[in-house]
Design a protein around this motif. Sequence first.
Motif, PDB file in Angstrom:
ATOM      1  N   GLY A   1       0.781  -1.222   0.000  1.00 56.24           N
ATOM      2  CA  GLY A   1       0.000   0.000   0.000  1.00 56.24           C
ATOM      3  C   GLY A   1       0.812   1.271   0.000  1.00 56.24           C
ATOM      4  O   GLY A   1       0.274   2.353   0.249  1.00 56.24           O
ATOM      5  N   GLY A   2       2.110   1.177  -0.259  1.00 50.45           N
ATOM      6  CA  GLY A   2       2.943   2.362  -0.305  1.00 50.45           C
ATOM      7  C   GLY A   2       3.240   2.975   1.041  1.00 50.45           C
ATOM      8  O   GLY A   2       3.833   4.058   1.129  1.00 50.45           O
ATOM      9  N   MET A   3       2.870   2.293   2.141  1.00 56.56           N
ATOM     10  CA  MET A   3       3.056   2.898   3.460  1.00 56.56           C
ATOM     11  C   MET A   3       3.800   1.997   4.448  1.00 56.56           C
ATOM     12  O   MET A   3       4.491   2.483   5.320  1.00 56.56           O
ATOM     13  N   ILE A   4       3.683   0.679   4.305  1.00 54.61           N
ATOM     14  CA  ILE A   4       4.354  -0.228   5.228  1.00 54.61           C
ATOM     15  C   ILE A   4       5.021  -1.338   4.428  1.00 54.61           C
ATOM     16  O   ILE A   4       4.735  -1.538   3.247  1.00 54.61           O
ATOM     17  N   VAL A   5       5.907  -2.066   5.079  1.00 55.77           N
ATOM     18  CA  VAL A   5       6.569  -3.208   4.448  1.00 55.77           C
ATOM     19  C   VAL A   5       6.097  -4.482   5.141  1.00 55.77           C
ATOM     20  O   VAL A   5       5.907  -4.509   6.361  1.00 55.77           O
ATOM     21  N   ALA A   6       5.885  -5.521   4.333  1.00 54.55           N
ATOM     22  CA  ALA A   6       5.407  -6.791   4.871  1.00 54.55           C
ATOM     23  C   ALA A   6       6.547  -7.513   5.580  1.00 54.55           C
ATOM     24  O   ALA A   6       7.534  -7.889   4.961  1.00 54.55           O
TER      25      ALA A   6
ATOM     26  N   ALA B   1       3.682  -7.299  14.083  1.00 54.62           N
ATOM     27  CA  ALA B   1       3.654  -6.905  15.490  1.00 54.62           C
ATOM     28  C   ALA B   1       3.209  -5.455  15.646  1.00 54.62           C
ATOM     29  O   ALA B   1       2.460  -5.115  16.577  1.00 54.62           O
ATOM     30  N   THR B   2       3.635  -4.599  14.714  1.00 56.98           N
ATOM     31  CA  THR B   2       3.251  -3.186  14.769  1.00 56.98           C
ATOM     32  C   THR B   2       1.745  -3.016  14.555  1.00 56.98           C
ATOM     33  O   THR B   2       1.087  -2.223  15.240  1.00 56.98           O
ATOM     34  N   LEU B   3       1.188  -3.766  13.595  1.00 57.42           N
ATOM     35  CA  LEU B   3      -0.251  -3.682  13.324  1.00 57.42           C
ATOM     36  C   LEU B   3      -1.063  -4.174  14.522  1.00 57.42           C
ATOM     37  O   LEU B   3      -2.094  -3.576  14.869  1.00 57.42           O
ATOM     38  N   ILE B   4      -0.603  -5.253  15.144  1.00 57.03           N
ATOM     39  CA  ILE B   4      -1.290  -5.756  16.335  1.00 57.03           C
ATOM     40  C   ILE B   4      -1.222  -4.721  17.460  1.00 57.03           C
ATOM     41  O   ILE B   4      -2.212  -4.456  18.156  1.00 57.03           O
ATOM     42  N   LYS B   5      -0.053  -4.123  17.628  1.00 56.12           N
ATOM     43  CA  LYS B   5       0.115  -3.112  18.662  1.00 56.12           C
ATOM     44  C   LYS B   5      -0.784  -1.906  18.401  1.00 56.12           C
ATOM     45  O   LYS B   5      -1.391  -1.357  19.336  1.00 56.12           O
ATOM     46  N   THR B   6      -0.887  -1.501  17.135  1.00 57.45           N
ATOM     47  CA  THR B   6      -1.753  -0.381  16.779  1.00 57.45           C
ATOM     48  C   THR B   6      -3.216  -0.704  17.053  1.00 57.45           C
ATOM     49  O   THR B   6      -3.962   0.124  17.603  1.00 57.45           O
ATOM     50  N   SER B   7      -3.636  -1.908  16.679  1.00 58.75           N
ATOM     51  CA  SER B   7      -5.026  -2.324  16.925  1.00 58.75           C
ATOM     52  C   SER B   7      -5.335  -2.360  18.420  1.00 58.75           C
ATOM     53  O   SER B   7      -6.402  -1.910  18.852  1.00 58.75           O
ATOM     54  N   MET B   8      -4.403  -2.868  19.200  1.00 58.57           N
ATOM     55  CA  MET B   8      -4.608  -2.904  20.649  1.00 58.57           C
ATOM     56  C   MET B   8      -4.635  -1.506  21.242  1.00 58.57           C
ATOM     57  O   MET B   8      -5.360  -1.247  22.208  1.00 58.57           O
ATOM     58  N   SER B   9      -3.865  -0.601  20.660  1.00 59.43           N
ATOM     59  CA  SER B   9      -3.877   0.792  21.142  1.00 59.43           C
ATOM     60  C   SER B   9      -5.240   1.426  20.898  1.00 59.43           C
ATOM     61  O   SER B   9      -5.796   2.090  21.782  1.00 59.43           O
ATOM     62  N   TYR B  10      -5.784   1.214  19.695  1.00 58.11           N
ATOM     63  CA  TYR B  10      -7.119   1.747  19.395  1.00 58.11           C
ATOM     64  C   TYR B  10      -8.174   1.118  20.285  1.00 58.11           C
ATOM     65  O   TYR B  10      -9.094   1.803  20.767  1.00 58.11           O
ATOM     66  N   PHE B  11      -8.051  -0.199  20.524  1.00 55.37           N
ATOM     67  CA  PHE B  11      -8.993  -0.869  21.420  1.00 55.37           C
ATOM     68  C   PHE B  11      -8.913  -0.282  22.832  1.00 55.37           C
ATOM     69  O   PHE B  11      -9.945  -0.051  23.483  1.00 55.37           O
TER      70      PHE B  11
END
Length: 407
Positions: free
Chosen positions: A367-372, A378-388
């Motif tokens: 998506g031009g913003m992150i690397v797989a 781990a970063t995506l999980i951390k971000t989701s938990m932060s929003y939660f």
Amino acid sequence: MICLETQHFNLNRTLLLAIGLWPYQKSKLVRLQIILFFGILISFVTVQFTALITKKCTVNFIIKVFSTMIFFSVYVIMYNMFWINSHRVRNLLEQLQYICNELKDENEFNIIKKCGNNTKFCTLTCTVFAICSTFLVILQPIWPEILGIVLDINKSRIQSQAIHITTEYFVDQKKYFYLILLHINTVICIGATTLTATGTMLLGCAIHACGLFKIASYRMEQIMKIKMLKNVNLKDRTMIYNKKIFYAVQIHRKTIKFCEFLSSTFKGSFFLLVIITVISLSLNIYGIFQSISLGDKEEFLLHLLLASIILLYMFVVNYVGQEITNHNNYVYFTAYNSRWYNAPLQAQKLILFVLLKGSRTYYLNIGGMIVASLECFATLIKTSMSYFTVIYSMEDYLPIYVKLGSL
């Protein structure tokens, strides 16, 4: 010669044909099928959104609707992604076929054949899992009828077990219960097939990219294992070394180009999917905790299922991206650890070029913003938990905001 379409992607081809997304042979009937399936997916997202307009909106109700509506939006995005990029998917397969046509020896063919076997195994595993999951979800509301003789459960109990997703059809949902159930089950079948077909197709392309990196490493290893060059003059030795290095560099560059084309083809859709999956995961985790506190087992199972699917999808995508990075790095390590100093001077310069090129780690961009990568997962999980955490901590204040906004 290996035909990827019939030998490696035959099951993927069948799945994509079932939903009209196979990029070849687009007849009028297939186009009608695409419009019909896409319309069914869009309609289900719409009837969930209309529930926000016609019913009283509390904070928990809004989160409940969005947690499912955003998840089913993934079906729409994935379907549309392959629909509008069908010509690019065809080009992707043609590029891969062109690279495989240039393989040199039996060992290289064995590497790519192993990739084909891995692709078929992963596709078959995902297909069986999707069929079993869909079968259980569809049969869940009618099990009481099937086992009605043993289980004394009335029709209202069946209906309460069937529809856990909030919708608004502007009709009497009890009267048209089975038509609504048919719509939901159709969406689940089309959506599950879409996720499986498109996901395994991209997974297969990534597996073959890893195989091409292996072939580049194999060619790099073979450069310094030629013993007969001792009795050959310097000019001929240099030509043979240069030729073999050229073949190794060539397939490496083509593989990088293939991976970049893969990521750029779905750049916009990947960008939306990253945002949607993070938001959906946060909302469904919140739904899990909320249903536990209320003791609602049906809601708990629904949110747990949606969160598990999102987590699995996110992990597979990032794991594949990490594998591509690792296989690319192995090409560099192979060149670095080879006895490049035994090669002629001109060949040493070419190997130095490979070392300089490989010193920069290659990442599969999403998506031009992150690397797989696993770090990205781990970063995506951390971000989701932060929003939660933010939503959960503001749970007592959100109703006030909703009331103020309605004034």
